[in-house]
Design an enzyme around this catalytic site. Structure first.
Site, mmCIF file in Angstrom:
data_model
loop_
_atom_site.group_PDB
_atom_site.id
_atom_site.type_symbol
_atom_site.label_atom_id
_atom_site.label_comp_id
_atom_site.label_asym_id
_atom_site.label_seq_id
_atom_site.Cartn_x
_atom_site.Cartn_y
_atom_site.Cartn_z
ATOM 1 C CG ASP A 102 33.192 39.183 43.627
ATOM 2 O OD1 ASP A 102 33.055 40.110 42.785
ATOM 3 O OD2 ASP A 102 33.617 39.387 44.775
ATOM 4 C CB THR A 116 39.533 45.489 45.870
ATOM 5 O OG1 THR A 116 39.740 44.073 46.039
ATOM 6 C CG2 THR A 116 38.783 46.046 47.065
ATOM 7 C CB CYS A 170 36.491 40.735 43.030
ATOM 8 S SG CYS A 170 38.083 41.315 43.665
ATOM 9 C CG HIS A 195 61.460 41.865 31.104
ATOM 10 N ND1 HIS A 195 61.645 42.576 32.271
ATOM 11 C CD2 HIS A 195 61.680 42.728 30.088
ATOM 12 C CE1 HIS A 195 61.950 43.827 31.975
ATOM 13 N NE2 HIS A 195 61.983 43.949 30.659
ATOM 14 C CG HIS A 212 58.822 45.154 32.157
ATOM 15 N ND1 HIS A 212 59.384 46.148 32.918
ATOM 16 C CD2 HIS A 212 59.104 45.462 30.857
ATOM 17 C CE1 HIS A 212 59.994 47.024 32.123
ATOM 18 N NE2 HIS A 212 59.824 46.634 30.865
HETATM 19 C C1 RB5 Z 1 32.989 41.396 48.113
HETATM 20 O O1 RB5 Z 1 32.251 42.124 49.034
HETATM 21 C C2 RB5 Z 1 34.432 41.881 48.075
HETATM 22 O O2 RB5 Z 1 35.055 41.553 49.290
HETATM 23 C C3 RB5 Z 1 35.176 41.273 46.916
HETATM 24 O O3 RB5 Z 1 34.513 41.576 45.736
HETATM 25 C C4 RB5 Z 1 36.591 41.742 46.706
HETATM 26 O O4 RB5 Z 1 36.687 43.114 46.734
HETATM 27 C C5 RB5 Z 1 37.625 41.073 47.489
HETATM 28 O O5 RB5 Z 1 38.844 41.329 47.313
#
Ligand code: RB5
Length: 147
Positions: free
Chosen positions: A7, A66, A64, A132, A97
């Site tokens: 993203d 996180t 993304c 596994h 695994h």
């Molecule tokens: C975008 O602001 C953020 O929410 C997205 O990149 C991500 O971290 C979601 O899990």
């Protein structure tokens, strides 16, 4: 061939990963997004997950903010085992695994150097199989309502 996507939050790290793959001569297709303009992570998680689940792409890399949201999205697709990793051990053992087929990372969690190390170990570690493999088969039991 590797499928990659992100993203907007993951875009800068995806660019660093693209550079790394180019340097290593690893073939990939970039499914976007292609800028820091707002882009919804479920869409890119799904596009890359479908590309890998179809068998056309061997593995995927998703980014993304996180790494978590895009991994949740990718894991909705049958046949996908997406692992959100920020350390070397996890990236290695999710291949050994879990036979993970998509590596997810957070651009707001780790830097480019660490991310490229994770990409390297993820792409170069083979699944151990054996006991596994029986557990991997149980994932399908969940889709089929047996678990
Ligand atoms: C975008 O602001 C953020 O929410 C997205 O990149 C991500 O971290 C979601 O899990």
């Amino acid at each position: 061939m590797i499928a990659i996507g992100s993203d907007h939050a993951g875009f800068p790290l995806k660019e660093e990963i693209r550079k790394y793959l180019d340097e290593k001569g690893i073939a990939y297709k970039d499914f976007g997004t292609y800028s820091t303009d707002r882009a919804d992570y479920p869409k890119y998680g799904a596009i890359v997950a479908h590309a890998v689940a179809s068998g056309e792409y061997e593995k995927g890399i998703l980014v993304c903010g996180t790494g978590i949201g895009i991994s949740i999205a990718a894991n909705k697709v049958k046949g996908i085992r997406a692992a959100c990793c920020s350390d070397y051990f996890s990236a290695k053992y999710t291949r050994l695994h879990n036979d993970a087929n998509i590596l997810c990372m957070g651009a707001r969690v780790i830097g480019g150097g660490a991310a490229c190390e994770l990409v390297d170990v993820f792409l170069n570690t083979e699944f151990e199989g054996g006991r596994h493999a029986e557990r991997i088969a149980m994932f399908d039991d969940i889709y089929d309502g047996k678990l």
